[in-house]
Design an enzyme around this catalytic site. Structure first.
Site, short mmCIF file in Angstrom:
data_model
loop_
_atom_site.label_atom_id
_atom_site.label_comp_id
_atom_site.label_asym_id
_atom_site.label_seq_id
_atom_site.Cartn_x
_atom_site.Cartn_y
_atom_site.Cartn_z
CG HIS A 22 -24.48 -21.19 67.73
ND1 HIS A 22 -24.87 -22.08 68.84
CD2 HIS A 22 -25.38 -21.50 66.86
CE1 HIS A 22 -25.89 -22.41 68.97
NE2 HIS A 22 -26.28 -22.17 67.42
CG ASP A 114 -22.99 -22.58 71.63
OD1 ASP A 114 -24.12 -23.00 71.88
OD2 ASP A 114 -22.62 -21.77 70.72
CB THR A 136 -26.65 -18.65 70.42
OG1 THR A 136 -27.09 -20.02 70.24
CG2 THR A 136 -25.20 -18.60 70.98
CD GLN A 335 -29.36 -10.91 57.95
OE1 GLN A 335 -29.32 -11.97 57.31
NE2 GLN A 335 -29.74 -11.18 59.41
CG HIS A 350 -34.41 -18.66 59.09
ND1 HIS A 350 -33.77 -17.45 59.29
CD2 HIS A 350 -33.44 -19.30 59.89
CE1 HIS A 350 -32.70 -17.42 59.74
NE2 HIS A 350 -32.50 -18.83 60.07
CG ASN A 354 -27.40 -14.82 65.65
OD1 ASN A 354 -26.83 -13.87 66.70
ND2 ASN A 354 -27.10 -15.84 65.43
CB SER A 355 -32.22 -13.13 61.15
OG SER A 355 -30.93 -13.83 60.39
CD GLU A 358 -27.89 -10.18 62.56
OE1 GLU A 358 -28.21 -10.10 61.36
OE2 GLU A 358 -26.87 -10.79 62.90
CG ASP A 374 -34.23 -20.49 67.97
OD1 ASP A 374 -34.30 -21.08 66.65
OD2 ASP A 374 -33.81 -19.49 67.99
CD GLN A 375 -35.56 -21.26 62.24
OE1 GLN A 375 -36.22 -21.75 61.25
NE2 GLN A 375 -34.35 -21.49 62.20
N1 UDP Z 1 -26.00 -13.50 57.62
C1 UDP Z 1 -25.11 -12.83 56.70
N2 UDP Z 1 -25.39 -12.60 55.40
C2 UDP Z 1 -26.54 -13.53 54.95
C3 UDP Z 1 -27.41 -14.13 55.62
C4 UDP Z 1 -27.12 -14.20 57.17
O1 UDP Z 1 -24.07 -12.09 57.37
O2 UDP Z 1 -26.43 -13.25 53.71
C5 UDP Z 1 -25.81 -13.63 58.98
C6 UDP Z 1 -26.80 -12.70 59.90
O3 UDP Z 1 -26.40 -11.48 60.06
C7 UDP Z 1 -27.08 -13.55 61.14
C8 UDP Z 1 -26.45 -15.02 60.77
O4 UDP Z 1 -25.88 -14.86 59.62
O5 UDP Z 1 -26.02 -13.05 62.18
C9 UDP Z 1 -27.51 -15.84 61.01
O6 UDP Z 1 -27.89 -16.08 62.00
P1 UDP Z 1 -29.43 -16.67 62.40
O7 UDP Z 1 -29.44 -16.77 63.85
O8 UDP Z 1 -30.65 -15.69 62.04
O9 UDP Z 1 -29.64 -17.92 61.54
P2 UDP Z 1 -29.13 -19.30 61.29
O10 UDP Z 1 -27.98 -19.01 60.21
O11 UDP Z 1 -28.18 -19.71 62.57
O12 UDP Z 1 -30.08 -20.33 61.08
#
Ligand code: UDP
Length: 456
Positions: A22, A114, A136, A335, A350, A354-355, A358, A374-375
């Site tokens: 977030h 948020d 988000t 990442q 997963h 964000n992933s 990205e 949401d996945q």
């Molecule tokens: N991320 C990172 N390094 C890692 C794993 C994840 O910087 O080794 C970052 C990734 O780029 C993303 C965030 O952590 O911006 C994870 O957000 P996401 O919504 O994908 O999953 P959540 O962690 O909320 O389940």
């Protein structure tokens, strides 16, 4: 204290829910506001502020309290207790912060909060400020949760297929988990549904998506609330390159093992590596961790696997040593840099939003093995709506087996590959860039917001 001379057009407090997934998009959105001339103060909880590493660039950081300054969420008796205490203590301390900034000569005009923290709108309105909610999650997911909130999607589900206005037909298992597994996590369910509790009072609704990605559902939701698409919120260097040397989000809750990862990737051929990560929050069942590990091994591709320190004991014994020729396991990585590396061939994820955004923005094909919230819906979109990857399906026990992972990775990475997935990945990469580029749909929304704030 000497009063700061007002030099900015407008001042926003941006308040993320305290987790990496977030903070990243809201911090990035903040940078865009600053680029357009606004001043931004990012309000984070005291507990989280102690673990944030890095540099927030032009964004000032201030703290508020969630009522659990020593341990944050982990210190709370339950999810419900955490959210309730955060509401009470957070409202008080957010109000005090706004008052403090007023007396320092740089008064706040707007609170961007948020969607998980809807009480922030009450604080903003009580103090006569503009209120903007930031979602988000995807617009598709928001729309489904909105229908649940409105009682237009009744739970538990009675049919195997669901029709939600603005969306494509969905099987039950494509819905967010808190919807199709009604009752699975009541505390989180309430939080998700409460996002819409005061939506009719809000001045702006921001969603981290872009218009072309979710056109139909954005149009539908824009009829019921002042929705604007402002994403994808990746650092500018990966998209439009208009924000100076904005190469990363800036604030990490865990330390990335950058040098080791990048050197390892540098030594691998183009498109030969699977990058695997389950994000910042998920705790895998030990059995699932084992299946992921052996699935990667069986794929026969090179693999870079992120397993947070707290999860590493779940890896099979000697896994790291036995697979050292093919794989690298690290506790956290940069990442974005990894996804942008020429050696990347596929992202096993997963499906956190964000992933997903990205990978989509960087044109990396995905294998999505969703866990919850949401996945599953993100996985559905990746596979069937945008066509940029495959969903790895779980068995009756809810575990995605090694053979399934091996098969999906093989299909995405194999020499004959899935050409269509690769072509689609390229198409969406270009469209993501267009959205944030000057004059793109997201850029225009941010322009409009800052211009209106400044004029009011
Ligand atoms: N991320 C990172 N390094 C890692 C794993 C994840 O910087 O080794 C970052 C990734 O780029 C993303 C965030 O952590 O911006 C994870 O957000 P996401 O919504 O994908 O999953 P959540 O962690 O909320 O389940």
């Amino acid at each position: 204290m000497e009063k700061e001379k007002r030099t900015h057009k407008s001042h926003c407090i941006v308040l993320p829910y305290p987790s990496q997934g977030h903070i990243n998009p809201m911090l990035q959105f903040s940078k865009r506001l600053v680029h357009n001339g606004a001043k931004v103060t990012l309000a984070v909880t005291c507990f989280i502020s102690k673990s944030l590493l890095g540099d927030s660039g032009p964004i000032t950081i201030e703290t508020i309290s969630d009522g659990y300054d020593e341990g944050g969420f982990a210190q709370a008796e339950s999810g419900a207790a955490y959210m309730e205490r955060f509401r009470v203590v957070g409202s008080e301390t957010l109000g005090s912060l706004i008052e403090k900034l007023k007396s320092s000569g740089c008064p706040v005009d707007c609170v961007v909060y948020d969607a998980f923290l809807p009480w922030a709108l009450d604080v903003a309105k009580k103090l006569g400020l503009v209120g903007a909610v930031f979602f988000t999650q995807s617009c598709t997911v928001n729309n489904i949760h909105y229908h649940v909130h409105q009682g237009m999607l009744t739970l538990p589900l009675s049919e195997p297929e669901v029709v939600v206005p603005g969306l494509f037909p969905l099987q039950a298992c494509d819905l967010p988990s808190l919807v199709y597994l009604y009752g699975s996590y009541p505390d989180f369910f309430n939080m998700i549904v409460n996002q819409f509790s005061n939506i009719e009072k809000v001045d702006w609704v921001f969603c981290n998506t872009f218009y072309k990605l979710e056109e139909k559902v954005v149009d539908w939701m824009a009829k019921i609330c002042p929705l604007r698409t402002i994403g994808p919120t990746l650092p500018s260097a990966y998209l439009d390159k208009r924000l100076g040397d904005d190469k990363d989000y800036g604030l990490n809750m865990l330390m990335p093992v950058t040098g080791v990862c990048m050197e390892w990737l540098d030594s691998k051929p183009n498109g030969s590596v699977v990058y695997a990560s389950y994000g910042s929050f998920a705790k895998l069942e030990p059995e699932q961790m084992e299946e992921v590990a052996w699935g990667l091994r069986r794929s026969n591709a090179y693999f870079l696997m992120v397993v947070r320190e707290s999860e590493q004991a779940k890896l099979p014994q000697n896994f790291k040593e036995e697979t050292a020729e093919k794989g690298l396991v690290v506790s956290w990585c940069p990442q974005l840099e990894v996804l942008a590396h020429r050696a990347l061939g596929c992202f096993l994820t997963h499906g956190g939003w964000n992933s997903t955004l990205e990978a989509l923005s960087l044109g990396v094909p995905m294998v999505v093995a969703p866990l919850w919230i949401d996945q599953p819906t993100n996985a559905k979109c990746v596979e069937d709506v945008w066509g940029i990857g495959l969903r790895a399906r779980a068995d009756d026990k809810g575990i995605v087996r090694r053979e399934v992972l091996e098969d999906c990775i093989g299909k995405v990475m194999g020499s004959d590959g899935l050409k269509e997935i690769k072509n689609n990945a390229l198409k969406w990469k270009n469209l993501a860039r267009e959205a944030v580029d000057e004059g793109g749909s997201s850029d225009k929304c941010i322009d409009e917001f800052v211009a209106k704030l400044t004029a009011s």
